[in-house]
Motif scaffolding. Structure first.
Motif, short mmCIF file in Angstrom:
data_model
loop_
_atom_site.label_atom_id
_atom_site.label_comp_id
_atom_site.label_asym_id
_atom_site.label_seq_id
_atom_site.Cartn_x
_atom_site.Cartn_y
_atom_site.Cartn_z
N TYR A 193 1.26 -0.92 0.11
CA TYR A 193 0.50 0.03 0.17
C TYR A 193 1.30 1.70 0.40
O TYR A 193 1.35 2.02 0.61
CB TYR A 193 -0.78 0.42 1.31
N ASN A 194 1.03 1.57 -1.24
CA ASN A 194 1.96 3.45 -1.07
C ASN A 194 3.27 2.82 -1.05
O ASN A 194 3.81 3.79 -0.48
CB ASN A 194 1.34 4.08 -0.54
N GLU A 195 4.09 1.60 -1.13
CA GLU A 195 5.48 1.64 -0.98
C GLU A 195 6.18 2.06 -2.10
O GLU A 195 7.62 1.25 -2.16
CB GLU A 195 5.24 0.08 -0.63
N ASN A 244 -1.57 -4.75 -5.24
CA ASN A 244 -1.08 -3.74 -4.77
C ASN A 244 -3.31 -3.44 -3.99
O ASN A 244 -3.81 -3.58 -4.60
CB ASN A 244 -1.46 -2.92 -6.58
N SER A 280 -2.90 1.49 -3.80
CA SER A 280 -2.25 2.52 -3.97
C SER A 280 -2.67 3.39 -4.34
O SER A 280 -3.28 3.01 -6.16
CB SER A 280 -0.73 1.38 -3.83
N ASN A 281 -1.98 4.96 -3.83
CA ASN A 281 -2.74 5.32 -4.87
C ASN A 281 -1.46 6.47 -5.30
O ASN A 281 -0.97 7.66 -5.73
CB ASN A 281 -3.35 6.80 -4.46
N ASP A 282 -0.76 6.22 -5.35
CA ASP A 282 0.75 6.33 -5.55
C ASP A 282 1.43 5.16 -7.05
O ASP A 282 0.59 4.81 -7.68
CB ASP A 282 1.89 5.99 -4.61
N THR A 338 2.49 3.23 -7.38
CA THR A 338 3.04 1.88 -7.42
C THR A 338 2.24 0.42 -8.79
O THR A 338 3.03 -0.39 -8.42
CB THR A 338 1.81 0.74 -6.23
N ASN A 384 -8.14 0.47 -1.73
CA ASN A 384 -7.40 -0.02 -0.43
C ASN A 384 -8.88 -0.80 0.22
O ASN A 384 -9.50 -0.45 1.22
CB ASN A 384 -6.71 0.98 0.62
N LYS A 387 1.74 2.54 7.51
CA LYS A 387 0.45 2.68 8.15
C LYS A 387 -0.39 2.22 8.86
O LYS A 387 -1.64 2.60 9.16
CB LYS A 387 0.16 1.72 6.58
#
Ligand code: UDP
Ligand code: MG
Length: 325
Positions: free
Chosen positions: A11-13, A41, A44-46, A48, A70, A205
């Protein structure tokens, strides 16, 4: 030759992924087993998902699952285990707190005949003392109330044999605590000690509230002892109230003493109302879990996944049933 599935919930990594991949993929070189890497995944909102696409293109044993939003760490881990086809499955965090270099050691123990090999933390670098203390307390209290032989101080970093993974496929509760479920399944377990590193990048997180909610899922999911504790507490309060009442009645009838003590009375009422609300809340938590479970919603929704991955866990369960007939 065995196939090992590596599950990585993410998650967002995005910032960790390149280094994670380099370190993960390099374990393949020194070991005879084959691997499949399943990156999950978790909405995620980056970047990823883009990075996962590029990994999939570059390497044929890399697969990914991408959720529609998520759904949480436990759901992401579940999805990975549901889709893994390896003879053994390893779950590892994406933030490099769990060293991928330990995986060959886990596999070694598995080959010696252990169905669950968990990585046990000797040390937790870079985590604050509140996290360490609350987590230390959690494992000990959980063991006491759940009657499950869950190893102390272990995260989700562990290897499970196919037979354990198949059993997990059948456990579909909504408020999941996978570490507890794995121990609940049973089989032969052993530990491999390691030092937990600092996060490679970003922040955990799990804040204190999220950690507490997970602890609640663990306690309520594996034990009805909290209900029993409040029952005993209720009985004790009733017992003392009756004695107090007796004393007041005796004082009034035989000694004609006036009934005083409004402050005492008010605090007793407040205290008992608090206890009652607490008990109602606790029962509500159990009822809420029955409610969400009875809704029978899927644990996660997949928006996109690698072509090579099996479609959905229901299909796997059907296959399992057929194999058993
Ligand atoms: N994670 C996830 N979904 C979430 C939260 C976390 O998939 O909703 C992943 C996260 O990217 C990481 C792992 O779960 O790979 C563990 O999370 P984190 O490091 O934040 O937890 P901690 O190690 O602090 O307990
Ligand atoms: Mg972490």
């Amino acid at each position: 030759m065995s196939l090992i599935s590596i599950i990585i919930p993410i998650y967002n990594e995005a910032k960790c992924l390149e280094t994670l991949a380099t370190r993960l993929f390099s374990i393949e070189k020194n070991i005879e087993e084959k691997f499949e890497f399943i990156f999950v995944n978790d909405g995620s909102n980056d970047e990823t998902l883009d990075i996962l696409h590029s990994f999939e293109k570059a390497k044929e044993n890399v697969k990914f699952i991408s959720f529609s939003r998520n759904f949480g760490h436990e759901a992401a881990t579940t999805a990975g285990i549901d889709h893994a086809v390896g003879d053994a499955v390893v779950v590892i965090d994406a933030d490099l707190q769990d060293p991928p270099e330990l995986i060959p050691e886990l596999i070694q123990k598995w080959k010696q005949g252990y169905q669950i090999v968990y990585a046990q933390r000797r040390n937790r670098i870079g985590e604050n003392s509140i996290t360490k203390l609350t987590s230390w307390m959690f494992y000990r209290v959980f063991k006491l109330v759940s009657h499950i032989d869950m190893p102390l101080d272990t995260g989700d970093f562990r290897l499970i044999d196919r037979c354990v993974a198949e059993q997990l496929l059948t456990c579909r509760e909504q408020n999941r605590f996978i570490r507890g479920l794995i121990s609940w399944v049973g089989y032969k377990q052993c530990a491999v000690l390691y030092d937990r590193d600092e996060r490679f990048s970003g922040r955990s997180k799990y804040n204190l509230i999220k950690r507490s909610l997970l602890a609640m899922d663990a306690f309520l999911g594996f034990s009805t002892v909290p209900l029993r504790i409040v029952l005993v507490f209720g009985i004790i309060i009733c017992f003392f109230s009756i004695i107090m009442l007796g004393i007041i009645v005796v004082q009034r009838i035989f000694f004609a003493m006036p009934m005083e003590g409004y402050a005492l009375l008010t605090s007793a009422i407040f205290f008992l109302s608090g206890v009652q609300l607490f008990v109602m809340g606790l029962i509500g938590e159990y009822v809420g879990r029955i409610y969400t479970h009875s809704q029978n919603r899927p644990l996660y929704i997949i928006a996109e996944q690698s072509e090579s991955l099996p479609k959905g866990y229901e299909a796997r369960i059907e296959l399992l049933k057929k194999a058993k007939v």
